[in-house]
Enzyme design. Sequence first.
Site, PDB file in Angstrom:
ATOM      1  N   CYS A 141      -7.618  -8.808  -8.587  1.00 59.53           N
ATOM      2  CA  CYS A 141      -8.098  -7.460  -8.302  1.00 59.53           C
ATOM      3  C   CYS A 141      -8.924  -6.996  -9.491  1.00 59.53           C
ATOM      4  O   CYS A 141      -8.518  -7.181 -10.641  1.00 59.53           O
ATOM      5  CB  CYS A 141      -6.938  -6.501  -8.065  1.00 59.53           C
ATOM      6  N   ASP A 165      -9.138   8.609   7.251  1.00 62.39           N
ATOM      7  CA  ASP A 165      -8.650   9.311   6.066  1.00 62.39           C
ATOM      8  C   ASP A 165      -7.136   9.165   6.072  1.00 62.39           C
ATOM      9  O   ASP A 165      -6.541   9.163   7.151  1.00 62.39           O
ATOM     10  CB  ASP A 165      -9.019  10.803   6.081  1.00 62.39           C
TER      11      ASP A 165
END
Lengths: 398, 398
Positions: free
Chosen positions: A326, A288
């Site tokens: 992307c 995280d």
Amino acid sequence: MQKSFEVLGSARESKARRGRLTTARGIIDTPAFMPVGTQGSVKGVSPRELRELDAQIILGNTYHLFVRPGLDVIKHFGGLHKFMNWDGPILTDSGGYQIFSLSKLRKITEDGVEFQNHIDGARAFISPEIAIETQAALGGDIVMALDECIPYPSEYDYAAQSAEMTTRWAKRCKEANVQRSTSNAQRPTSETDSINSQLSTLNQLLFGIVQGGTFGDLRKQSAQAIVELDFDGYAIGGVSVGEPEEEMMRAVESAEPFLPKDKPRYAMGLGTPPQLLEMIARGMDMFDCVLPTRLARNGTAFTDTGTLNLKNAEFARDKRPIEENCVCSACRGFSRGYIRHLVKAEEILGLRLITLHNLHFYLELMNRARAEIERGTIDQFRKAFVANYKTRDETMIE
Amino acid sequence: MQKSFEVLGSARESKARRGRLTTARGIIDTPAFMPVGTQGSVKGVSPRELRELDAQIILGNTYHLFVRPGLDVIKHFGGLHKFMNWDGPILTDSGGYQIFSLSKLRKITEDGVEFQNHIDGARAFISPEIAIETQAALGGDIVMALDECIPYPSEYDYAAQSAEMTTRWAKRCKEANVQRSTSNAQRPTSETDSINSQLSTLNQLLFGIVQGGTFGDLRKQSAQAIVELDFDGYAIGGVSVGEPEEEMMRAVESAEPFLPKDKPRYAMGLGTPPQLLEMIARGMDMFDCVLPTRLARNGTAFTDTGTLNLKNAEFARDKRPIEENCVCSACRGFSRGYIRHLVKAEEILGLRLITLHNLHFYLELMNRARAEIERGTIDQFRKAFVANYKTRDETMIE
């Protein structure tokens, strides 16, 4: 009891693994990145966008939610999932890290920690038992033991004593969790128990946290002690707290050999894209980090070749997307020049677009890593990626 | 030339009309509300969300875009539509209002206005011809004449002279626009002309603006003079600038009888929900207003019964959506209590959700008004809505 974690494959030249973690609310493919929803919201992103990004799990910060809006409010709404309209897996931390880093006037005893929260100074107390109780109220699918997070640098003796207390606290967390599950299973369900909260409590996974500062032997001892308590997963805590990167790697490398292979390993608070790949190679499965979201709000975007500060004048007339090829919604619809304009004009859409791109970048990096582990090519992939990626100062976590 | 506007029906007890405005990029059903995209972005909202809201047209502020990022940049990207990734109709204003309200050091002459922009103080000059040229570069589907916006209150003589100059400027705008269309039609197209910019220039609609302050006779004279120049539509400018609501109504009522029925009427900068319905009853077809977006960022949501300040403690545990039976994405997924938490925690998702709700509310109000006009029941609808709606202080436009 069915095992919640399964290793599907490993790399040959490193300790990278491909895994699957099963929670009550869904499966997490590992290695996995968890977007951080600090105050019950991943900053700037809606639950729908999280689903579109294929985020499988998010993190909620117990300390922040405890302070505001408060546990009573969240319980009133039926738990964190319902409150924030995200029905996928959530991992909650214990609150420990923020109490040690954000709050004021901390008094640490064997019992727990007295503190004043950073918003309105109200006094509060947390203990292992309270941390478990609090996270049960939030209803996270994975919850964390309460640990003591020591500053960097810390003296050896202090790190040693702290790691030992962390182990004693971990034992109390485990016991509190078992007691809770047992009593919940025994009592008749009432109308006030939402199906959701029953689901969470019965199936909550509890992870222990390894501490020990930057001292290899302390990390080893802490790992052994925590593993002996038998948790559903093991986190490496107290890394990326200002220490040099080599010391961070050493801290992980010192603990990892003593963590069972058949349990997930969670490197808390990590990391930059190259660091994630390096950690995967060292046997870590879950991460995280606020970098993708925080840096987005500063106008900084991640790409395979490093970060771009989109506020720079060089992008004013750049018609290209943030990153060619992307497929995120920012890159499919918007140019660098437009996003730069939005950021300079302090338009919310600017930070939204960069956030979406950055989260996509991180999640897609994990997706690529998983595919490369499956193909047996993760080590080449990592070396090529790290060689190609130019780290710039703005990626230093503040 | 084909007429761009068609009146499809009218009310019996008021001057409300149901209409259809055709532009190069799409049809606008009137009465219509235009979300305001001040700096090339409707604050907090993505183009996809605008489409999902069924917004048919948005407004772009020429002054702001002129200042930042500048016309060269927008031209480089092929015009405003491409720059901001919105391919629906856009109405651009002339820049006049912001020059008169935001910029410093204004010198107003017959030629035009010298000013220093409010961002970096750079000197600039605008004239009717430059306003037309600028809006052509942006590529809006509907463009506005440059007018002089007088403060409230203004003396009668000043208002009179100003309205007359506005008429002379309107004539110059018309001539500049005709010249531009003619020369564009005549010159051979080159590679640097995107299809988009050709589309815009050939089909751009130009609206004139009626001024005259709060003086009924001046409003009448201005209307007659502007109409004589024959524009594609007529706007009422210089209203909602701090004057009492009755004076605003009178200003509109004084001008409207002299506006042709077969052209759209645009009440600039209006209004609150009841004001929109009152203006529709007085023969207005188009509106733009920052209220739904600006108040959202202050935590205030619109409902049929008035505004709610979601920051108020009374909403902390409210499980209901902002408005029952509202089908917007905020009301379908989120509670008042959660949105309140987000607003208090300064989470971006909070203002996003309220913005989406408020824009839905405004656009749906227009949708309902159009349906009621078609059914012949608009006047009952207006009276019931206005009676039910409690205006609170926070709706005063700052």
